[in-house]
Design an enzyme around this catalytic site. Sequence first.
Site, PDB file in Angstrom:
ATOM      1  N   GLY A 153       0.832  -1.192   0.000  1.00  0.00           N
ATOM      2  CA  GLY A 153       0.000   0.000   0.000  1.00  0.00           C
ATOM      3  C   GLY A 153       0.869   1.245   0.000  1.00  0.00           C
ATOM      4  O   GLY A 153       2.004   1.214   0.466  1.00  0.00           O
ATOM      5  N   CYS A 181       5.726   0.062   7.267  1.00  0.00           N
ATOM      6  CA  CYS A 181       5.429   1.230   6.439  1.00  0.00           C
ATOM      7  C   CYS A 181       6.646   1.565   5.594  1.00  0.00           C
ATOM      8  O   CYS A 181       7.764   1.583   6.104  1.00  0.00           O
ATOM      9  CB  CYS A 181       5.058   2.402   7.349  1.00  0.00           C
ATOM     10  SG  CYS A 181       4.643   3.907   6.459  1.00  0.00           S
ATOM     11  N   LEU A 182       6.399   1.841   4.313  1.00  0.00           N
ATOM     12  CA  LEU A 182       7.507   2.197   3.431  1.00  0.00           C
ATOM     13  C   LEU A 182       8.195   3.484   3.867  1.00  0.00           C
ATOM     14  O   LEU A 182       9.362   3.692   3.552  1.00  0.00           O
ATOM     15  CB  LEU A 182       7.014   2.315   1.984  1.00  0.00           C
ATOM     16  CG  LEU A 182       6.475   1.016   1.369  1.00  0.00           C
ATOM     17  CD1 LEU A 182       5.927   1.276  -0.028  1.00  0.00           C
ATOM     18  CD2 LEU A 182       7.534  -0.064   1.355  1.00  0.00           C
ATOM     19  N   HIS A 228      -2.566   7.821   6.719  1.00  0.00           N
ATOM     20  CA  HIS A 228      -1.544   8.662   6.078  1.00  0.00           C
ATOM     21  C   HIS A 228      -2.154   9.945   5.514  1.00  0.00           C
ATOM     22  O   HIS A 228      -1.559  11.018   5.615  1.00  0.00           O
ATOM     23  CB  HIS A 228      -0.860   7.922   4.924  1.00  0.00           C
ATOM     24  CG  HIS A 228       0.329   7.125   5.313  1.00  0.00           C
ATOM     25  ND1 HIS A 228       1.459   7.663   5.889  1.00  0.00           N
ATOM     26  CD2 HIS A 228       0.570   5.800   5.198  1.00  0.00           C
ATOM     27  CE1 HIS A 228       2.342   6.719   6.106  1.00  0.00           C
ATOM     28  NE2 HIS A 228       1.828   5.565   5.701  1.00  0.00           N
ATOM     29  N   HIS A 240      -4.630   1.889   7.428  1.00  0.00           N
ATOM     30  CA  HIS A 240      -3.250   2.372   7.508  1.00  0.00           C
ATOM     31  C   HIS A 240      -3.019   3.498   6.492  1.00  0.00           C
ATOM     32  O   HIS A 240      -2.476   4.556   6.838  1.00  0.00           O
ATOM     33  CB  HIS A 240      -2.297   1.196   7.249  1.00  0.00           C
ATOM     34  CG  HIS A 240      -0.849   1.548   7.212  1.00  0.00           C
ATOM     35  ND1 HIS A 240       0.041   1.135   8.173  1.00  0.00           N
ATOM     36  CD2 HIS A 240      -0.119   2.261   6.323  1.00  0.00           C
ATOM     37  CE1 HIS A 240       1.258   1.588   7.874  1.00  0.00           C
ATOM     38  NE2 HIS A 240       1.172   2.273   6.748  1.00  0.00           N
ATOM     39  N   GLU A 241      -3.437   3.274   5.251  1.00  0.00           N
ATOM     40  CA  GLU A 241      -3.202   4.269   4.197  1.00  0.00           C
ATOM     41  C   GLU A 241      -4.088   5.501   4.362  1.00  0.00           C
ATOM     42  O   GLU A 241      -3.645   6.629   4.108  1.00  0.00           O
ATOM     43  CB  GLU A 241      -3.383   3.644   2.809  1.00  0.00           C
ATOM     44  CG  GLU A 241      -2.448   2.489   2.499  1.00  0.00           C
ATOM     45  CD  GLU A 241      -0.963   2.795   2.675  1.00  0.00           C
ATOM     46  OE1 GLU A 241      -0.554   3.971   2.576  1.00  0.00           O
ATOM     47  OE2 GLU A 241      -0.204   1.846   2.929  1.00  0.00           O
ATOM     48  N   GLN A 292       3.123  10.001   0.775  1.00  0.00           N
ATOM     49  CA  GLN A 292       4.415   9.345   0.938  1.00  0.00           C
ATOM     50  C   GLN A 292       5.362   9.648  -0.226  1.00  0.00           C
ATOM     51  O   GLN A 292       6.548   9.360  -0.153  1.00  0.00           O
ATOM     52  CB  GLN A 292       4.245   7.838   1.095  1.00  0.00           C
ATOM     53  CG  GLN A 292       3.567   7.443   2.405  1.00  0.00           C
ATOM     54  CD  GLN A 292       3.332   5.965   2.485  1.00  0.00           C
ATOM     55  OE1 GLN A 292       2.307   5.466   2.028  1.00  0.00           O
ATOM     56  NE2 GLN A 292       4.288   5.250   3.046  1.00  0.00           N
TER      57      GLN A 292
END
Length: 174
Positions: free
Chosen positions: A46, A94-95, A140, A136-137, A51
């Site tokens: 994701g 997380c990236l 963000h 989660h996304e 990001q």
Amino acid sequence: MTIKPLIILPDPVLRQLSKPVETVDADVRRLAEDMLDTMYDAPGIGLAAIQLGVPRRMLVIDLSKEGEEKQPLVFINPQIVKLSDERSVYEEGCLSIPDYYAEVERPAAITVEYVDRDGKQQTVEADGLLATCLQHEIDHLNGVLFIDHLSKLKREMVIRKFTKAAKVRGAKAI
């Protein structure tokens, strides 16, 4: 398309509130493709536009396993409209917080309204990993990171670690 550089903790951009996408046009679809390419390259399941430093309410997800056909999902202006009372715990990463994982408890099932890459209004009822990934996304997009769901002590420890690493790289901090 293009693989973009990821914004990494403690960059303050990650705490920005993302603005709604006004029109689904060629630029928005190109951004979605860049987001997917970047997510696949990372690799991740994701990615939110913020990001990549783009404060737009967009995210992409693909939960297909390695070797399976890709199943990219694009969510524009996603909004959680229903949360289950039942909870579930998943180990999240997380990236933007590379190589750090922690168990996070979230609602087990959600309903999300969104616009797809064709500009059509959609609704999805999600549970399991898809529900966790969407939450989660979407966090963000609201300037919230998964570490914000951890204890204050754990969160501060992670932020300190990444702030120290950012100073070594010469990056800006929160």
